[in-house]
Design an enzyme around this catalytic site. Structure first.
Site, PDB file in Angstrom:
ATOM      1  CE  LYS A  75      -7.358   3.395   7.107  1.00 43.21           C
ATOM      2  NZ  LYS A  75      -6.347   4.410   6.914  1.00 43.21           N
ATOM      3  CD  GLN A 100      -0.710  -0.775  19.111  1.00 44.75           C
ATOM      4  OE1 GLN A 100      -0.356  -0.968  20.257  1.00 44.75           O
ATOM      5  NE2 GLN A 100      -1.558  -1.578  18.492  1.00 44.75           N
ATOM      6  CB  THR A 101       1.490   6.543  19.567  1.00 43.63           C
ATOM      7  OG1 THR A 101       2.754   6.459  18.899  1.00 43.63           O
ATOM      8  CG2 THR A 101       1.672   6.366  21.068  1.00 43.63           C
ATOM      9  NE  ARG A 102      -0.738   3.666  13.472  1.00 45.18           N
ATOM     10  CZ  ARG A 102       0.198   2.883  14.009  1.00 45.18           C
ATOM     11  NH1 ARG A 102       0.926   3.319  15.015  1.00 45.18           N
ATOM     12  NH2 ARG A 102       0.419   1.676  13.547  1.00 45.18           N
ATOM     13  CE1 TYR A 155      -3.688   2.538   0.792  1.00 46.88           C
ATOM     14  CE2 TYR A 155      -2.332   3.205   2.659  1.00 46.88           C
ATOM     15  CZ  TYR A 155      -3.408   3.416   1.820  1.00 46.88           C
ATOM     16  OH  TYR A 155      -4.210   4.519   2.014  1.00 46.88           O
TER      17      TYR A 155
END
Ligand code: NAD
Length: 333
Positions: free
Chosen positions: A190, A218-220, A147
Site C-alpha cells: 500500500k 488524492q487524500t487518505r 474487495y
C-alpha cells in the site's frame, strides 16, 4: 487468558496481533495459507499451522477446542492488487463464511472480523476534502468493486450469525494500516510502504525521480499498527455490535505523504505523476465520533512518528534483500 485462533497470522496485522496476544499470556493457534518461511513474524510460543481457510473442513479443524476467533485472513493488497484481482478478493468470502459456520458449531464465544473502509459508498469519496466517513455512509451500498463488496457482504454475515445464532461477532472497518513487518514490495503493498521503498531505493541506487500513482492530490488517513492492535482488542472485548471505524483521522494528500518520507530520508526527488495507475477514491478519512463515544479513545499515533519506524524497517529489509535476497523472518518472544 483465552484460547485464541488468529486467521491470517502470517500476514501484517495478524503477525502483530499474535505477538501481542502471546505477550498477554493467551494460548494462540496461528493459521495462514502461506508456507511458514513467508510469514512476516513467527511466534515460537504459538501453535503455527499452514491451512487454506477457504476450505470448510480446515476451518472446523482450526477452531476445534478454542474460545475466540480473530479473522484477519484475506486475499488482498493495495489498489494495484484489488483493482486487478476482483475475483480473488471476492473468494475471501469463503474464509469468513466457513469460519463463521465452524465458530457457530464449535461453540466459539467471540468472533472478530476485519472489514475495511472500502465498504463505503464511492460517491461519498469524490472530494479530496473528505470530512470523514461515518459508519452509516456504507449505505446505500456502492462499495469498492470486488474487495469492498466482499467485505460488506461478510460484515452482514457476521451480523446475521449474531442475530440468528447468538455468536458474539465484532466488526472493525480498518482505514489504511501501516507499519513494520508488512508488505512493501511485490505488487500488494500500500501507499506508505510503497513510497518508503521507492525513496529508499532511489537513495541506494542514486535514482533522481519518483513515480506517484495519480496526481498526488488524492487524500487518505493512515493508522499506525500499534493503534490498530489496541483498537482490535478493545473492540473485540466491547459490546459494540455494529461495524465501527478503526482508523486515524489525520488526513493527508499523497503529496504530503511523500513530503514526510522525503523528510525522514533527507532525500528529495523529482515527482512524476502516473495518471493511468490505479488510484482509488479521491478523498477518504475516518469519522471517529462513534469509537470516541464507545471506547473514549481513537487512534492517535502521528503519521510522522509511525512513518519513521516503518521507513527504518523497510530500509533494513531492502538492504538485507540486496545482500542475500531473503526476507528476514523475526522469531519474536
Ligand atoms: P496481509 O495480506 O498481510 O494478511 C492477510 C493474510 O491472510 C496473509 O498472510 C494471507 O496469506 C492470509 N490468507 C489469505 N488467504 C488465506 C486463506 N485462504 N487461508 C488462510 N490464510 C489466508 O493483510 P493485512 O494488512 O494484515 O490485513 C489483514 C486483514 O485486515 C484483511 O482482512 C484485510 O482485508 C483487512 N484490512 C487491512 C487493511 C490494511 O491497510 N492493511 C485495511 C483494511 C482492511
Amino acid at each position: 487468558m483465552g484460547k485464541i485462533i488468529i486467521a491470517g497470522a502470517g500476514g501484517f496485522i495478524g503477525g502483530h496481533l499474535t505477538k501481542e496476544l502471546t505477550v498477554l499470556g493467551n494460548q494462540i493457534r496461528a493459521v495462514d495459507i502461506k508456507p511458514l518461511n513467508k510469514w512476516y513474524q513467527i511466534n515460537p510460543k504459538a501453535e503455527n499451522l499452514v491451512l487454506d481457510l477457504r476450505e470448510k473442513e480446515n476451518c472446523y479443524n482450526a477452531v476445534n477446542g478454542f474460545d475466540e476467533v480473530f479473522n484477519l485472513a484475506a486475499d488482498m493488497g493495495g489498489m494495484g492488487f484489488i483493482e486487478t484481482h476482483k475475483a480473488a478478493c471476492m473468494l475471501s468470502v469463503l474464509i469468513n463464511t466457513h469460519l463463521l459456520m465452524a465458530a457457530r458449531d464449535k461453540g466459539i464465544k467471540r468472533y472478530f472480523y476485519a472489514s475495511s473502509a472500502c465498504v463505503y459508498n464511492g460517491e461519498k469519496q469524490s472530494d479530496p476534502n473528505n470530512q470523514g466517513l461515518k459508519e452509516s455512509d456504507a449505505y446505500p451500498a456502492l462499495a469498492e468493486d470486488g474487495y469492498g463488496w466482499e467485505k460488506l457482504f461478510s460484515e452482514r454475515m457476521c451480523r446475521h450469525f449474531r442475530e440468528d445464532h447468538e455468536l458474539r461477532t465484532r466488526v472493525a472497518r480498518f482505514h489504511n494500516v501501516y507499519g513494520p513487518y508488512g508488505t512493501y514490495d511485490g505488487g500488494r503493498e500500500k501507499a506508505p510502504a510503497a513510497i518508503c521503498r521507492k525513496i529508499i531505493e532511489a537513495k541506494l541506487f542514486d535514482k533522481k525521480e519518483i513515480v506517484i500513482w495519480g496526481d498526488g492530490h488524492q487524500t487518505r488517513s493512515f493508522m499506525y499498527i500499534d493503534d490498530c492492535i489496541k483498537g482490535i482488542l478493545d473492540i473485540m472485548n466491547s459490546d459494540i455490535e455494529e461495524p465501527i471505524n478503526l482508523g486515524s483521522s489525520e488526513m493527508v494528500s499523497i503529496n504530503q505523504l511523500v513530503d514526510y518520507v522525503e523528510e525522514i530520508a533527507s532525500h528529495k526527488l523529482k515527482r512524476k505523476y502516473d495518471l493511468n495507475a490505479p488510484k482509488g477514491v479521491r478523498g477518504r478519512n475516518s469519522d471517529n465520533t462513534l469509537i470516541r463515544k464507545y471506547l473514549h479513545w481513537e487512534p492517535s499515533i502521528s503519521l510522522k512518528t509511525g512513518l519513521k519506524k516503518t521507513y527504518d524497517w523497510i530500509e533494513q529489509q531492502v538492504i538485507a534483500s540486496k545482500e542475500n535476497d531473503n526476507r528476514k523472518i523475526i522469531f519474536n518472544e
